[in-house]
Design a protein around this motif. Structure first.
Motif, PDB file in Angstrom:
ATOM      1  N   SER A 100      -5.594  10.541  -3.905  1.00 10.26           N
ATOM      2  CA  SER A 100      -6.095   9.286  -3.450  1.00 10.26           C
ATOM      3  C   SER A 100      -7.174   9.345  -2.611  1.00 10.26           C
ATOM      4  O   SER A 100      -7.622  10.250  -2.245  1.00 10.26           O
ATOM      5  CB  SER A 100      -4.577   8.926  -2.333  1.00 10.26           C
ATOM      6  N   TYR A 102      -9.718   6.689   0.102  1.00  8.80           N
ATOM      7  CA  TYR A 102      -9.733   6.007   1.076  1.00  8.80           C
ATOM      8  C   TYR A 102     -11.246   5.668   1.245  1.00  8.80           C
ATOM      9  O   TYR A 102     -12.040   6.438   1.866  1.00  8.80           O
ATOM     10  CB  TYR A 102      -9.085   6.264   2.528  1.00  8.80           C
ATOM     11  N   PHE A 171       0.082   5.283   0.826  1.00  8.75           N
ATOM     12  CA  PHE A 171      -0.974   6.224   1.490  1.00  8.75           C
ATOM     13  C   PHE A 171      -0.463   6.782   2.581  1.00  8.75           C
ATOM     14  O   PHE A 171      -1.548   7.295   3.359  1.00  8.75           O
ATOM     15  CB  PHE A 171      -2.290   5.192   1.457  1.00  8.75           C
ATOM     16  N   PHE A 175      -4.843  10.907   2.419  1.00  6.89           N
ATOM     17  CA  PHE A 175      -5.866  10.901   1.429  1.00  6.89           C
ATOM     18  C   PHE A 175      -6.229  12.097   1.148  1.00  6.89           C
ATOM     19  O   PHE A 175      -6.663  12.945   1.936  1.00  6.89           O
ATOM     20  CB  PHE A 175      -6.748   9.958   1.666  1.00  6.89           C
TER      21      PHE A 175
END
Length: 332
Positions: A100, A102, A171, A175
């Motif tokens: 993930s 961001y 999320f 992250f």
């Protein structure tokens, strides 16, 4: 709790969402600040590698209005964004797990959605911007799979906000990568609190990448690099009046919220054990930090050589403390 309230109040007074809001809205909408030609990555500076070339092509196809302004303003930032995204893609493949990312401050989130699309969902991304105009550009090529967007400034993204939104709940656990792209300098010089606040969203073994413009104690050298940027690069995309207007309307305000590289290093050190400088272009630098040495080393090992002419590179030293076991990756 009082400290957090004070920090959030400080952010709410930041120029980015107050006196500079009209500039960012107009530029994100393509009503002003547009370059006379669309910036394109100089592929002569990048390796002839299939994945990288595919990324450069998709990134170019997904750009919106603000990206064009941004990449026409900072020498070889577009090439660096592609180089960094390429390293993230290879890092994800090497680790073989869902990742993930961001991205706070990358306008319409072009890089983030490109990563999600090119990785076929192995990299799931969240971008944020205070401007709904950037969100419109984000949706300009259809609603992307595995890429989300939060309309609001970075300090309004909390775990509670993520948990309250069905799209963003994925999320909440944190992250693997966070990218801060010239965002903090639009709010205040309080890097220690800014980094502390955003790090709540980073996994324990995650990597935090910072792209910032740093002031210098030598004001003459700072200005010399600015003149090189303006006359050696920006003049390819903007006329003199536009460059001077942005200096007066935006950059003079932003300068008050810039910090030195040494001050940034001290703020990073409060949260992270390891830090490496990965890129320099005039007064702009990119730093990567983590508390997981192996992950940071793997990420750095996936990076191609910086795609930037030597005349724009001034600093190959590292922000290091001899007492720390700092990962070293110098600009080649």
């Amino acid at each position: 709790m009082r400290g957090l309230d004070d920090f959030l109040a400080e952010c709410e007074l930041g120029p980015r969402i107050n006196e500079l809001s009209c500039f960012f809205a107009a530029t994100a909408a393509g009503k002003s600040g547009m370059p006379i030609r669309k910036p394109a990555a100089d592929i002569r500076l990048l390796p002839n590698e299939d994945l990288l070339r595919s990324l450069v092509a998709l990134h170019a196809a997904r750009q919106g209005h603000f990206d064009q302004h941004y990449h026409g303003s900072i020498p070889y930032r577009l090439e660096e964004e592609c180089r960094m995204a390429h390293a993230v893609l290879k890092y994800a493949r090497r680790r073989g797990i869902l990742l993930s990312l961001y991205s706070l401050g990358t306008a319409e989130g072009t890089m983030a959605r490109t990563l999600s699309e090119l990785s076929n969902g192995q990299i799931r991304t969240l971008s944020c911007s205070p401007n709904p105009e950037n969100y419109e550009c984000f949706l300009g090529y259809g609603e992307p799979a595995h890429a989300e967007f939060f309309v609001g400034p970075f300090h309004r993204v909390s775990k509670a906000v993520l948990d309250s939104d069905a799209r963003l709940r994925q999320f909440v656990s944190g992250f693997d990568f966070i990218l801060e792209d010239t965002t903090f300098q639009m709010y205040s010089p309080n890097r220690a609190k800014q980094i502390e606040y955003v790090t709540q969203h980073l996994k324990q073994d995650g990597i935090f990448v910072f792209v910032e413009k740093f002031r210098r104690r030598d004001e003459f050298e700072y200005r010399r690099r600015e003149l090189q940027k303006d006359h050696g690069f920006k003049a390819r995309y903007f006329d003199r009046e536009e460059i001077e207007k942005k200096q007066a309307d935006v950059l003079d305000t932003m300068f008050g919220n810039e910090v030195t590289l040494a001050q940034m290093t001290e703020a990073i050190r409060l949260q992270f054990k390891y830090c490496a400088m990965t890129w320099n272009s005039g007064n702009f630098y990119s730093l990567a930090a983590s508390n997981a040495k192996e992950n940071l080393s793997l990420y750095l090992s996936q990076m191609e050589a910086p795609a930037i002419p030597h005349e724009y590179v001034y600093d190959v030293s590292l922000p290091r403390d001899p007492a720390d076991d700092v990962v070293s990756e110098q600009i080649r």
